[in-house]
Design a protein around this motif. Structure first.
Motif, PDB file in Angstrom:
ATOM      1  N   TRP A  80       0.826  -1.212   0.000  1.00  0.00           N
ATOM      2  CA  TRP A  80       0.000   0.000   0.000  1.00  0.00           C
ATOM      3  C   TRP A  80       0.861   1.263   0.000  1.00  0.00           C
ATOM      4  CZ3 TRP A  80      -5.111  -0.472  -1.026  1.00  0.00           C
ATOM      5  CH2 TRP A  80      -5.808   0.737  -1.154  1.00  0.00           C
ATOM      6  N   ASP A  81       1.978   1.226   0.707  1.00  0.00           N
ATOM      7  CA  ASP A  81       2.908   2.359   0.661  1.00  0.00           C
ATOM      8  C   ASP A  81       3.407   2.590  -0.764  1.00  0.00           C
ATOM      9  OD1 ASP A  81       2.744   2.970   3.274  1.00  0.00           O
ATOM     10  OD2 ASP A  81       4.680   2.112   3.850  1.00  0.00           O
ATOM     11  N   LEU A  83       1.798   1.943  -3.483  1.00  0.00           N
ATOM     12  CA  LEU A  83       0.698   2.576  -4.217  1.00  0.00           C
ATOM     13  C   LEU A  83       0.638   4.076  -3.933  1.00  0.00           C
ATOM     14  CD1 LEU A  83      -2.155   0.043  -3.556  1.00  0.00           C
ATOM     15  CD2 LEU A  83      -1.628   0.961  -5.808  1.00  0.00           C
ATOM     16  N   GLU A  84       0.760   4.410  -2.650  1.00  0.00           N
ATOM     17  CA  GLU A  84       0.682   5.835  -2.294  1.00  0.00           C
ATOM     18  C   GLU A  84       1.895   6.597  -2.821  1.00  0.00           C
ATOM     19  OE1 GLU A  84      -0.313   5.680   1.898  1.00  0.00           O
ATOM     20  OE2 GLU A  84      -2.444   5.846   1.360  1.00  0.00           O
ATOM     21  N   ILE A 102      -3.742   5.187  -8.458  1.00  0.00           N
ATOM     22  CA  ILE A 102      -4.506   4.179  -7.694  1.00  0.00           C
ATOM     23  C   ILE A 102      -5.860   3.947  -8.354  1.00  0.00           C
ATOM     24  CG2 ILE A 102      -5.722   3.708  -5.516  1.00  0.00           C
ATOM     25  CD1 ILE A 102      -3.456   4.880  -3.971  1.00  0.00           C
ATOM     26  N   ARG A 269     -10.655  -0.059  -0.022  1.00  0.00           N
ATOM     27  CA  ARG A 269      -9.330  -0.345   0.538  1.00  0.00           C
ATOM     28  C   ARG A 269      -9.274  -1.632   1.385  1.00  0.00           C
ATOM     29  NH1 ARG A 269      -4.643   3.538   3.062  1.00  0.00           N
ATOM     30  NH2 ARG A 269      -3.537   1.869   4.123  1.00  0.00           N
ATOM     31  N   TYR A 272      -8.857  -4.693  -0.730  1.00  0.00           N
ATOM     32  CA  TYR A 272      -7.538  -4.821  -1.350  1.00  0.00           C
ATOM     33  C   TYR A 272      -6.433  -5.073  -0.322  1.00  0.00           C
ATOM     34  CZ  TYR A 272      -9.542  -4.110  -5.850  1.00  0.00           C
ATOM     35  OH  TYR A 272     -10.292  -4.308  -6.993  1.00  0.00           O
ATOM     36  N   GLU A 273      -6.604  -4.560   0.874  1.00  0.00           N
ATOM     37  CA  GLU A 273      -5.638  -4.875   1.939  1.00  0.00           C
ATOM     38  C   GLU A 273      -5.659  -6.389   2.192  1.00  0.00           C
ATOM     39  OE1 GLU A 273      -3.574  -2.809   3.605  1.00  0.00           O
ATOM     40  OE2 GLU A 273      -4.526  -0.854   3.939  1.00  0.00           O
TER      41      GLU A 273
END
Ligand SMILES: [Fe+2]
Ligand SMILES: [Fe+2]
Length: 286
Positions: A80-81, A83-84, A102, A269, A272-273
Motif C-alpha cells: 500500500w505504501d 501505491l501511495e 490508484i 481499501r 484490497y488490503e
C-alpha cells in the motif's frame, strides 16, 4: 529519492499520456481500416517520446537496467505504501479530470473482479502499473512506459513509430539485426531481454508471490507488437503461446476500464488490503 512530480518532465505532459495514446490506438470496436499512421504533427509529444525510446533502448542499456533494478535492492515497502508513493506522480493541479494512479489500478482490478476472474488476477490488475515508480527514482519517461519489444535482435516493423529505430546504435551492429539476433529460434521469452520499463520491474517485485499466468500479464502487458500484432512468434516457445492467452485476457481490462465510474478508493481499501495480505508478505522488496 525524490517524490517531486516534476521529475517526470517531458516530452509527455504526464506519464498517462502514453497509456491514453495506446487506448486510442486500440479503441474498442475500431476496425483495421480505422488504424491510421501516427506522425509528429498529430501527436508531437508522443512522437518525441517514441523517438527517445527507440533511440536509447539498446541491449547494453537494458542489461544495465536489469542489473540496477532486478536484484531489488532499493529497500522494502508495504504494497500500500508503494501505491501511495506511485500516486505522488499525479498532477495535483487538475485532480478532477484525470484519474490518479490508484484509481486506474482499481478500475482495472474492479473490472476483472466484476467478471468473476480468480483473486490472483484481480491482484495482478491492481498492481500491474506499480513499476511506474521507476519514474520517481529519476528514470526518464522513455525508460518507464512505452510499448515494449525485444532488444538484441531485429526490431519488428509492427512496433509503432518503427522509423525511429534508425537512430538506435544497435541497428549498426550486424549481430543484433538478424531476425533472431543473439537468440535461438523459439528460445522462449524468458531468455529474451525486453526493452526496459515498468512491466519488467513489477514482474520482478511480485514474481515470488503470484502464479505464472500473472507473471506473463505483468511482464508483457505493454508488449503490443506481440499480443496485438502477432510479432516475435519466432522467439516465443509453445509455452509462451499458451500463456499469451492470459496476456490477451488481461489487456482489455487495462485498456478499456478507464471509462468506468471512479472507484471509491476508501471504501474498497479493506478488500484490497485483504487481497494483498493473502498473496504478499507485509513488505515487498523493491
Ligand atoms: Fe502499464
Ligand atoms: Fe495500466
Amino acid at each position: 529519492m525524490s517524490a517531486d512530480p516534476q521529475i517526470q518532465n517531458g516530452p509527455l505532459d504526464q506519464l498517462d499520456q502514453w497509456d491514453d495514446f495506446v487506448a486510442s490506438r486500440y479503441r474498442e470496436g475500431k476496425d483495421q481500416s480505422e488504424f491510421r499512421v501516427y506522425d509528429e504533427q498529430a501527436t508531437p509529444g508522443v512522437a518525441e517520446f517514441y523517438r527517445l525510446n527507440h533511440t536509447h533502448q539498446t541491449l547494453d542499456f537494458v542489461l544495465a537496467k536489469e542489473k540496477e533494478y532486478c536484484g531489488l535492492t532499493r529497500g522494502k515497502r508495504t504494497p500500500w505504501d508503494a501505491l501511495e508513493y506511485l500516486n505522488t506522480l499525479v498532477d495535483d493541479s487538475d485532480p478532477d479530470t484525470d484519474l490518479s494512479q490508484i484509481e486506474h489500478l482499481m478500475q482495472t482490478s474492479e473490472a476483472i473482479r466484476a467478471d468473476g476472474h480468480p483473486r490472483w488476477m484481480v491482484l495482478a490488475g491492481f498492481v500491474h502499473d506499480l513499476g511506474k515508480v521507476l519514474c520517481l527514482y529519476g528514470e526518464p519517461q522513455w525508460a518507464v512506459v512505452g510499448d515494449t519489444f525485444p532488444v538484441g535482435c531485429a526490431f519488428s516493423d509492427q512496433i509503432v513509430f518503427h522509423k525511429y529505430f534508425a537512430h538506435n546504435p544497435d541497428t549498426k551492429s550486424p549481430e543484433y539485426q538478424t531476425l533472431h539476433g543473439i537468440y535461438e529460434p523459439n528460445c522462449g521469452l524468458e531468455k529474451v531481454h525486453m526493452s526496459w520499463g515498468h512491466d519488467e520491474y513489477i514482474y520482478h517485485v511480485t514474481r515470488d508471490y503470484l502464479p505464472e499466468p500473472a507473471h506473463y500479464m505483468l511482464r508483457y502487458h505493454s508488449f503490443y507488437p506481440a499480443h496485438r500484432h502477432g510479432a516475435y512468434r519466432h522467439l516465443m516457445s509453445a509455452h509462451d503461446e499458451k500463456m499469451f492467452d492470459w496476456v490477451n485476457t488481461f489487456n482489455p481490462y487495462d485498456l478499456y476500464s478507464k471509462g468506468a465510474a471512479k472507484p471509491d478508493v476508501k471504501a474498497l481499501r479493506p478488500y484490497y488490503e485483504d487481497l494483498m495480505a493473502e498473496f504478499f508478505p507485509a513488505e515487498l522488496a523493491w
